[in-house]
Design an enzyme around this catalytic site. Sequence first.
Site, PDB file in Angstrom:
ATOM      1  N   ASP A  86       1.359   1.938   0.821  1.00 25.35           N
ATOM      2  CA  ASP A  86       1.695   0.596   0.342  1.00 25.35           C
ATOM      3  C   ASP A  86       3.204   0.364   0.352  1.00 25.35           C
ATOM      4  O   ASP A  86       3.687  -0.704   0.744  1.00 25.35           O
ATOM      5  CB  ASP A  86       1.177   0.400  -1.088  1.00 25.35           C
ATOM      6  CG  ASP A  86      -0.313   0.099  -1.141  1.00 25.35           C
ATOM      7  OD1 ASP A  86      -0.894  -0.262  -0.110  1.00 25.35           O
ATOM      8  OD2 ASP A  86      -0.889   0.224  -2.243  1.00 25.35           O
ATOM      9  N   HIS A 143       3.199  -2.994  -6.079  1.00 26.67           N
ATOM     10  CA  HIS A 143       3.656  -4.053  -5.174  1.00 26.67           C
ATOM     11  C   HIS A 143       4.812  -4.864  -5.752  1.00 26.67           C
ATOM     12  O   HIS A 143       5.765  -5.191  -5.032  1.00 26.67           O
ATOM     13  CB  HIS A 143       2.492  -4.972  -4.811  1.00 26.67           C
ATOM     14  CG  HIS A 143       1.441  -4.299  -3.995  1.00 26.67           C
ATOM     15  ND1 HIS A 143       1.677  -3.819  -2.727  1.00 26.67           N
ATOM     16  CD2 HIS A 143       0.140  -3.988  -4.271  1.00 26.67           C
ATOM     17  CE1 HIS A 143       0.575  -3.255  -2.252  1.00 26.67           C
ATOM     18  NE2 HIS A 143      -0.369  -3.355  -3.170  1.00 26.67           N
ATOM     19  N   HIS A 195      26.654  -7.408  39.455  1.00 26.69           N
ATOM     20  CA  HIS A 195      25.934  -6.717  38.390  1.00 26.69           C
ATOM     21  C   HIS A 195      24.714  -7.549  37.994  1.00 26.69           C
ATOM     22  O   HIS A 195      24.839  -8.610  37.405  1.00 26.69           O
ATOM     23  CB  HIS A 195      26.854  -6.508  37.182  1.00 26.69           C
ATOM     24  CG  HIS A 195      26.207  -5.797  36.031  1.00 26.69           C
ATOM     25  ND1 HIS A 195      25.991  -4.443  36.023  1.00 26.69           N
ATOM     26  CD2 HIS A 195      25.722  -6.264  34.856  1.00 26.69           C
ATOM     27  CE1 HIS A 195      25.415  -4.102  34.892  1.00 26.69           C
ATOM     28  NE2 HIS A 195      25.228  -5.189  34.164  1.00 26.69           N
TER      29      HIS A 195
END
Length: 464
Positions: A265, A288, A366
């Site tokens: 988590d 959380h 280039h």
Amino acid sequence: MNDKQHTIKAPVTVSGIGLHTGVVSNMTFKPAPINHGYKFQRIDLPGKPIVAADVDNVVDLSRGTTIEQNGARVNTVEHTLAALVGLQIDNVLIELDGPEPPIMDGSSIEFVKALHEAGFQEQNALRNFFEIPQGLSYKDDARGVEIAALPLDDYRLTVMVDYNSPVLGSQHASITDLEQFEKEIAPCRTFVFLHELEALFKQNLIKGGDLDNAIVIVDRVVQDDELTHLSELLQKQKVEVKEEGVLNNTELRYRNEPARHKLLDLLGDLALIGQPIKGQILAARPGHAANIAFAKKVKKMIHEATIKNVPTYDPKKKPVMDINQIAATLPHRYPFLLIDKIIHLDETTVMGVKNITMNEPFFQGHFPGNPVLPGVIQIEAMAQTGGILVLNTVEKPEDYWPYFLGIDKCRFKRKVLPGDTIIFRCELLAPVKRGIAKMSGQAFVGGQLVMEAEMSASLVKKDA
């Protein structure tokens, strides 16, 4: 850790029910271009709005992390993001025809399998790591939560959980290399305590919860009437627990599976910072809410570091040195005199400006048809800017040759194209001794870092 950005080779879809919404959805991982990052797209809504996986878009933390943007919401994103971070995939568009990713078995392993099926594609751009510069901490005394980040040239996470439970006790989990994620962390399932189930149902959560996609920890003796009630809530014919432990006697995949899932988590939540991290993360009792609060602190640190380090340029202001003054100081001439202005110069720092136009001679050979400023030109222009700084340390700079001695830790972050204006900043890392100078250099376009390096140079008298 991968140095270059990665995406996936082909789209791949997973399907299933959402843990909290109970809505069945299909989620398709799709390849995405360089610097795209992680973005969800709600293809079931009008206009198919996109929701960036960004900590500033977090709107709810009820037993999961929910993000919202452009009028669209995506619930429980952490397991999906953990799989992407754990596999070091940087750029993916995640199409979703419902409000929540499928919970699958409650872990990230099914997402990992699907992403392997899609295959990984290396991209031609370096990963833009944020390296934790000094200790950073977050603390929530009410919940007993502490999270800290320490400087480290790698990404490591350690998690400790303690639920005062006779079943779980104190548990630790760690990952010292992201290569360990797939085997050690991805299969670890979400869990809940038995006493929390009723409250979660009353909060209109875990509508898709099932004993097949979550571990229910039983840390007390349960009576028969309560088991009957639980079977009705879970829509199971019968639930049982023979002893204190896990409901229906589900076998844990690891002895410390709950702690490992907390690490999963944390990994997923920290993905919302928006760029890969280098640092040691230490977390005690994370959740959380704490993860997101900490992620916001890290993002603020990134923002402050960016604001502090990005030079500003006002073309209306008179420069410290114009092109004629630069030509009188540096011995270089067309087509190798690459600095147009010096806008700042003091004893330790110099800032120079180079305007990129299609008329530069190297563009003809280039990458014809793809005018990308060569990296060696960026390095030379930065070295010339640094040359101004080094020559500024002697009384008669016209009497010296500034020779480029070496370069280290050079990184190209983004393409530089015709029409861009590069601002170079070089700073002495130590006082010049015996004519030897060591500098750090950075190049910016539009406020974004495009190249950085450490350089050394030598001052040699022209008549020596």
